[in-house]
Design a protein around this motif. Structure first.
Motif, PDB file in Angstrom:
ATOM      1  N   LEU A  23       0.676  -1.334   0.120  1.00  0.00           N
ATOM      2  CA  LEU A  23       0.096   0.194   0.038  1.00  0.00           C
ATOM      3  C   LEU A  23       0.821   1.174   0.030  1.00  0.00           C
ATOM      4  N   VAL A  24       1.867   1.398   0.795  1.00  0.00           N
ATOM      5  CA  VAL A  24       2.803   2.472   0.833  1.00  0.00           C
ATOM      6  C   VAL A  24       3.654   2.717  -0.312  1.00  0.00           C
ATOM      7  N   GLU A  25       3.973   1.653  -1.077  1.00  0.00           N
ATOM      8  CA  GLU A  25       4.430   1.901  -2.414  1.00  0.00           C
ATOM      9  C   GLU A  25       3.630   2.483  -3.438  1.00  0.00           C
ATOM     10  N   ILE A  26       2.482   2.358  -3.352  1.00  0.00           N
ATOM     11  CA  ILE A  26       1.346   3.036  -4.263  1.00  0.00           C
ATOM     12  C   ILE A  26       1.346   4.629  -3.798  1.00  0.00           C
ATOM     13  N   GLN A  27       1.794   5.497  -4.808  1.00  0.00           N
ATOM     14  CA  GLN A  27       1.632   6.893  -4.419  1.00  0.00           C
ATOM     15  C   GLN A  27       0.456   7.264  -4.496  1.00  0.00           C
ATOM     16  N   SER A  28      -0.043   7.943  -3.553  1.00  0.00           N
ATOM     17  CA  SER A  28      -1.255   8.017  -3.544  1.00  0.00           C
ATOM     18  C   SER A  28      -1.933   9.601  -2.693  1.00  0.00           C
ATOM     19  N   GLY A  29      -1.111  10.693  -3.388  1.00  0.00           N
ATOM     20  CA  GLY A  29      -1.544  11.963  -2.757  1.00  0.00           C
ATOM     21  C   GLY A  29      -2.818  12.104  -3.319  1.00  0.00           C
ATOM     22  N   SER A  30      -3.561  13.084  -2.450  1.00  0.00           N
ATOM     23  CA  SER A  30      -5.027  13.436  -2.567  1.00  0.00           C
ATOM     24  C   SER A  30      -5.388  13.870  -3.909  1.00  0.00           C
ATOM     25  N   ARG A  31      -4.239  14.395  -4.686  1.00  0.00           N
ATOM     26  CA  ARG A  31      -4.569  14.877  -6.301  1.00  0.00           C
ATOM     27  C   ARG A  31      -4.179  13.979  -7.312  1.00  0.00           C
ATOM     28  N   ASN A  32      -3.733  12.855  -6.814  1.00  0.00           N
ATOM     29  CA  ASN A  32      -3.027  12.031  -7.743  1.00  0.00           C
ATOM     30  C   ASN A  32      -4.042  10.942  -7.992  1.00  0.00           C
ATOM     31  N   LYS A  33      -5.063  11.066  -9.025  1.00  0.00           N
ATOM     32  CA  LYS A  33      -5.897  10.179  -9.206  1.00  0.00           C
ATOM     33  C   LYS A  33      -5.512   8.867  -9.520  1.00  0.00           C
ATOM     34  N   PRO A  34      -4.498   8.888 -10.541  1.00  0.00           N
ATOM     35  CA  PRO A  34      -4.222   7.484 -11.049  1.00  0.00           C
ATOM     36  C   PRO A  34      -3.643   6.718  -9.752  1.00  0.00           C
ATOM     37  N   GLY A  35      -2.691   7.182  -8.909  1.00  0.00           N
ATOM     38  CA  GLY A  35      -2.430   6.312  -7.824  1.00  0.00           C
ATOM     39  C   GLY A  35      -3.433   6.198  -6.900  1.00  0.00           C
ATOM     40  N   LEU A  36      -4.444   6.981  -6.723  1.00  0.00           N
ATOM     41  CA  LEU A  36      -5.577   6.749  -5.901  1.00  0.00           C
ATOM     42  C   LEU A  36      -6.522   5.645  -6.460  1.00  0.00           C
ATOM     43  N   ASP A  37      -6.520   5.756  -7.630  1.00  0.00           N
ATOM     44  CA  ASP A  37      -7.195   4.463  -8.440  1.00  0.00           C
ATOM     45  C   ASP A  37      -6.680   3.236  -8.427  1.00  0.00           C
ATOM     46  N   ARG A  38      -5.300   3.154  -8.273  1.00  0.00           N
ATOM     47  CA  ARG A  38      -4.630   2.194  -8.069  1.00  0.00           C
ATOM     48  C   ARG A  38      -4.738   1.476  -6.684  1.00  0.00           C
ATOM     49  N   MET A  39      -4.785   2.355  -5.540  1.00  0.00           N
ATOM     50  CA  MET A  39      -4.859   1.966  -4.149  1.00  0.00           C
ATOM     51  C   MET A  39      -6.386   1.540  -4.056  1.00  0.00           C
ATOM     52  N   ALA A  40      -7.507   2.100  -4.863  1.00  0.00           N
ATOM     53  CA  ALA A  40      -8.551   1.723  -4.679  1.00  0.00           C
ATOM     54  C   ALA A  40      -8.684   0.050  -5.133  1.00  0.00           C
ATOM     55  N   GLY A  41      -8.009  -0.148  -6.323  1.00  0.00           N
ATOM     56  CA  GLY A  41      -7.998  -1.417  -6.957  1.00  0.00           C
ATOM     57  C   GLY A  41      -7.622  -2.193  -5.924  1.00  0.00           C
ATOM     58  N   GLU A  42      -6.318  -1.850  -5.300  1.00  0.00           N
ATOM     59  CA  GLU A  42      -5.738  -2.919  -4.543  1.00  0.00           C
ATOM     60  C   GLU A  42      -6.627  -3.153  -3.017  1.00  0.00           C
ATOM     61  N   MET A  43      -7.180  -2.162  -2.498  1.00  0.00           N
ATOM     62  CA  MET A  43      -8.090  -2.291  -1.476  1.00  0.00           C
ATOM     63  C   MET A  43      -9.060  -3.207  -1.598  1.00  0.00           C
ATOM     64  N   ALA A  44      -9.768  -3.280  -2.869  1.00  0.00           N
ATOM     65  CA  ALA A  44     -10.891  -3.858  -3.263  1.00  0.00           C
ATOM     66  C   ALA A  44     -10.563  -5.395  -3.478  1.00  0.00           C
ATOM     67  N   THR A  45      -9.333  -5.690  -3.959  1.00  0.00           N
ATOM     68  CA  THR A  45      -8.886  -6.959  -4.070  1.00  0.00           C
ATOM     69  C   THR A  45      -8.577  -7.496  -2.659  1.00  0.00           C
ATOM     70  N   VAL A  46      -7.948  -6.753  -1.990  1.00  0.00           N
ATOM     71  CA  VAL A  46      -7.594  -7.256  -0.678  1.00  0.00           C
ATOM     72  C   VAL A  46      -9.059  -7.442   0.250  1.00  0.00           C
ATOM     73  N   LEU A  47     -10.173  -6.532   0.426  1.00  0.00           N
ATOM     74  CA  LEU A  47     -11.436  -6.779   0.890  1.00  0.00           C
ATOM     75  C   LEU A  47     -12.027  -7.931   0.203  1.00  0.00           C
TER      76      LEU A  47
END
Length: 385
Positions: A23-47
């Protein structure tokens, strides 16, 4: 039950750290939509490995968000809401991107605020699934992508899902003494604008200087700090076009905090008094609220949740202090709905919002155990009442 919780989590400490690294190695600053979308994908997979109903909510201007539910929650039953944010304060071009382990600590962007909290929530859910409890408890997990900028897009969604819940648990980082958070100050973010009259500085005499008026108001505004209930800071000022021109426009960005709804009312009254009374003739001032969160008082409902959590901690062999924090979180919105909420269930650490951010490794599993036991206690209390 507590022995079973610890027995399940103990051999999975490395799994928790490995998830945190991902999770930390996905850059997900509040304005970084591509990174946040990757975070969302990772969290969806884990959950999705734990819960039967997982939905990714698309957003155009913000990162996508994730909602996951147990079967009872997916059928519309109200129960317990778990809330954690996927964004960090670090922008896409930051040099602070690496995750590293060093002794008993982990370092990296978001390890404390609050990707570590997401790991705690996931492993608490895995524990409850192992114990066979998730089939009965209505639990909804909300992972938003805009908390660090005030949750402008996610607030209505969080409030909708939390409305009428038995309780909410929020996974901001824990305090240095293993504290959990039972109250938070509310916040107002405001912009003060002063309009004056431009002129040539060399002419002397009376001048309707926007900057001069703003200076008077800043002194009055800073005077509202009372040492406990009200905290106000003028953190950014701008104005003028050059040293030989009387400034026609000046602005100041304000951050104000308050402990109670009554404190907010008093603060707003004092702000209006200051802004409406200019000192320099020919100037006028306006104050606009740009963002805000309600106060989260240390309510009776919050204290009941805290008592249940503290009881679980004591069974595990340690005390669990409560804390009133000046900083805000999504727990403030939930408290505004009169839903009991307990915050600070993430791992113990410090120095968030800096490149020195860290957590204590062992507290990932410790907080997951506390969370799992607290969820079970909340549900047992609700169903036996």
């Amino acid at each position: 039950m507590h022995d079973k919780i610890q027995s399940y989590l103990a051999p999975r400490r490395r799994d928790a750290l490995d998830l945190l690294r991902r999770l930390v190695e996905i850059q997900s600053g509040s304005r970084n939509k591509p990174g946040l979308d990757r975070m969302a994908g990772e969290m969806a997979t884990v959950l999705g490995e734990v819960l039967p109903d997982v939905r990714t909510l698309p957003f155009t201007e913000h990162g996508n968000m994730v909602q996951a539910m147990t079967a009872p929650a997916a059928k519309g039953r109200k129960g317990i809401v778990l809330v954690g944010h996927m964004d960090t304060v670090f922008p896409a071009d930051t040099a602070f991107t690496a995750f590293r382990e060093e002794g008993d600590r982990c370092h990296g962007p978001g390890v404390y605020d609050m990707k570590g909290g997401l790991v705690v929530a996931v492993h608490a859910l895995k524990t409850l699934k192992h114990l066979g409890l998730l089939d009965d408890i209505p639990i909804t997990v909300l992972c938003n992508s805009d908390e660090e900028i005030g949750s402008p897009a996610s607030r209505p969604w969080i409030e909708k899902e939390a409305q009428g819940a038995l309780a909410a648990l929020v996974f901001e980082g824990g305090g240095a003494d293993k504290n959990v958070v039972t109250g938070r100050k509310g916040r107002l973010g405001m912009l003060l604008t002063v309009q004056g009259q431009a002129g040539h500085a060399a002419k002397g005499g009376a001048k309707a200087s926007a900057i001069l008026e703003l200076a008077h108001m800043i002194v009055a505004l800073e005077g509202l700090n009372d040492g406990r209930d009200i905290t106000l800071n003028v953190g950014l000022i701008e104005g003028g076009i050059g040293p030989n021109t009387v400034p026609e426009l000046a602005t100041a960005a304000l951050d104000a905090r308050f402990l109670t709804p009554q404190g907010r009312q008093r603060l707003e009254k004092d702000l209006n008094r200051i802004v409406s009374r200019t000192t320099i003739p020919g100037t006028v001032a306006t104050l606009i609220e740009q963002s805000g969160r309600p106060a989260m008082p240390q309510s009776e409902g919050n204290r009941r949740l805290y008592a249940m959590a503290r009881e679980q901690a004591q069974i595990f062999g340690y005390d669990l202090p409560e804390e009133l924090r000046s900083g805000v979180s999504d727990a403030n919105f939930i408290a505004g709905l009169d839903v009991p909420v307990l915050d600070g269930l993430g791992p113990v650490g410090d120095l968030d919002h800096s490149d020195l951010e860290y957590i204590l490794k062992d507290t990932l599993s410790e907080r997951a155990a506390l969370t799992a036991a607290t969820i079970a206690a909340i549900w047992n209390h609700a169903t036996s009442a």
